[in-house]
Design a protein around this motif. Structure first.
Motif, PDB file in Angstrom:
ATOM      1  N   TYR A  54     -11.358  -4.117   1.870  1.00 10.97           N
ATOM      2  CA  TYR A  54     -10.505  -4.519   2.977  1.00 10.97           C
ATOM      3  C   TYR A  54      -9.070  -4.144   2.638  1.00 10.97           C
ATOM      4  O   TYR A  54      -8.757  -3.780   1.502  1.00 10.97           O
ATOM      5  N   VAL A  55      -8.193  -4.228   3.636  1.00 12.95           N
ATOM      6  CA  VAL A  55      -6.788  -3.873   3.456  1.00 12.95           C
ATOM      7  C   VAL A  55      -5.938  -5.108   3.741  1.00 12.95           C
ATOM      8  O   VAL A  55      -6.188  -5.826   4.708  1.00 12.95           O
ATOM      9  N   GLN A  56      -4.947  -5.331   2.879  1.00 17.23           N
ATOM     10  CA  GLN A  56      -3.977  -6.403   3.089  1.00 17.23           C
ATOM     11  C   GLN A  56      -2.594  -5.789   3.216  1.00 17.23           C
ATOM     12  O   GLN A  56      -2.296  -4.789   2.559  1.00 17.23           O
ATOM     13  N   GLU A  61       3.851  -3.161   2.517  1.00 22.83           N
ATOM     14  CA  GLU A  61       2.980  -2.127   1.980  1.00 22.83           C
ATOM     15  C   GLU A  61       1.533  -2.458   2.306  1.00 22.83           C
ATOM     16  O   GLU A  61       1.143  -3.624   2.320  1.00 22.83           O
ATOM     17  N   ALA A  62       0.741  -1.434   2.546  1.00 23.29           N
ATOM     18  CA  ALA A  62      -0.694  -1.611   2.780  1.00 23.29           C
ATOM     19  C   ALA A  62      -1.408  -1.434   1.444  1.00 23.29           C
ATOM     20  O   ALA A  62      -1.240  -0.414   0.776  1.00 23.29           O
ATOM     21  N   LEU A  88      -1.859   2.233  -0.068  1.00 23.02           N
ATOM     22  CA  LEU A  88      -2.141   3.203   0.980  1.00 23.02           C
ATOM     23  C   LEU A  88      -0.832   3.774   1.502  1.00 23.02           C
ATOM     24  O   LEU A  88       0.170   3.067   1.602  1.00 23.02           O
ATOM     25  N   LEU A  89      -0.853   5.048   1.837  1.00 19.65           N
ATOM     26  CA  LEU A  89       0.328   5.730   2.336  1.00 19.65           C
ATOM     27  C   LEU A  89       0.255   5.815   3.853  1.00 19.65           C
ATOM     28  O   LEU A  89      -0.538   6.575   4.410  1.00 19.65           O
ATOM     29  N   LEU A  90       1.074   5.007   4.510  1.00 21.45           N
ATOM     30  CA  LEU A  90       1.164   4.973   5.969  1.00 21.45           C
ATOM     31  C   LEU A  90       2.636   4.984   6.365  1.00 21.45           C
ATOM     32  O   LEU A  90       3.509   4.636   5.563  1.00 21.45           O
TER      33      LEU A  90
END
Length: 157
Positions: A54-56, A61-62, A88-90
């Motif tokens: 999952y992503v927090q 930052e992700a 993660l790079l967003l």
């Protein structure tokens, strides 16, 4: 010949099929991953598991949590921790959109697919809402019906 190379280059190294079964995916985003040298080698060898991930969103930052990237077998003492959290790079705008969406009850961000694009590891993440058990059964029933229709059409031809 170039098309075949691009198709092979963009093929999925790992997929989270259970996510599409357990969640309704409303929106997807493509993100880059910050990986170490041995991690990218393991990812290229398809030694990655997305099932419980999952992503927090933390401090703007992700962070990708609970993804297992197996240790690289030819690695040395600088091998990576298989369950470490990965950034993660967003774009900042995408991160704020994700943060706003996850404020709603029952909304989570799940990883769907990992692939290599132009030499970089990318991950497809989705904004998801959990399905009820009867929704899952309905999805399975619809998939079986579509499969039988496709078989009947194939026999007819």
């Amino acid at each position: 010949m170039a098309k075949a190379k691009n198709k092979k280059q963009d093929s999925a190294l790992a997929q989270n099929k259970k996510a599409r079964h357990d969640y309704l995916i409303s929106q997807t985003y493509e993100a880059g991953m910050v990986l170490t040298g041995t991690e990218i080698k393991s990812v290229r060898a398809s030694r990655i598991n997305l099932k419980d991930g999952y992503v927090q969103i933390r401090n703007g930052e992700a962070i990708l949590m609970n993804i297992h990237i197996s240790e690289y077998t030819e690695g040395n003492q600088f091998n990576h921790d298989p369950l470490r959290n990965r950034k993660l790079l967003l774009h900042k705008k995408q991160i704020t959109e994700l943060a706003e969406q996850t404020q709603n009850k029952g909304i989570t961000i799940v990883p769907l697919k990992v692939y290599i694009k132009h030499g970089f590891a990318k991950i497809l993440i989705g904004v998801a809402k959990g399905k009820h058990e009867y929704d899952k059964r309905e999805t399975l029933k619809r998939r079986d019906q579509e499969r039988e229709i496709a078989k009947a059409v194939k026999r007819y031809r």
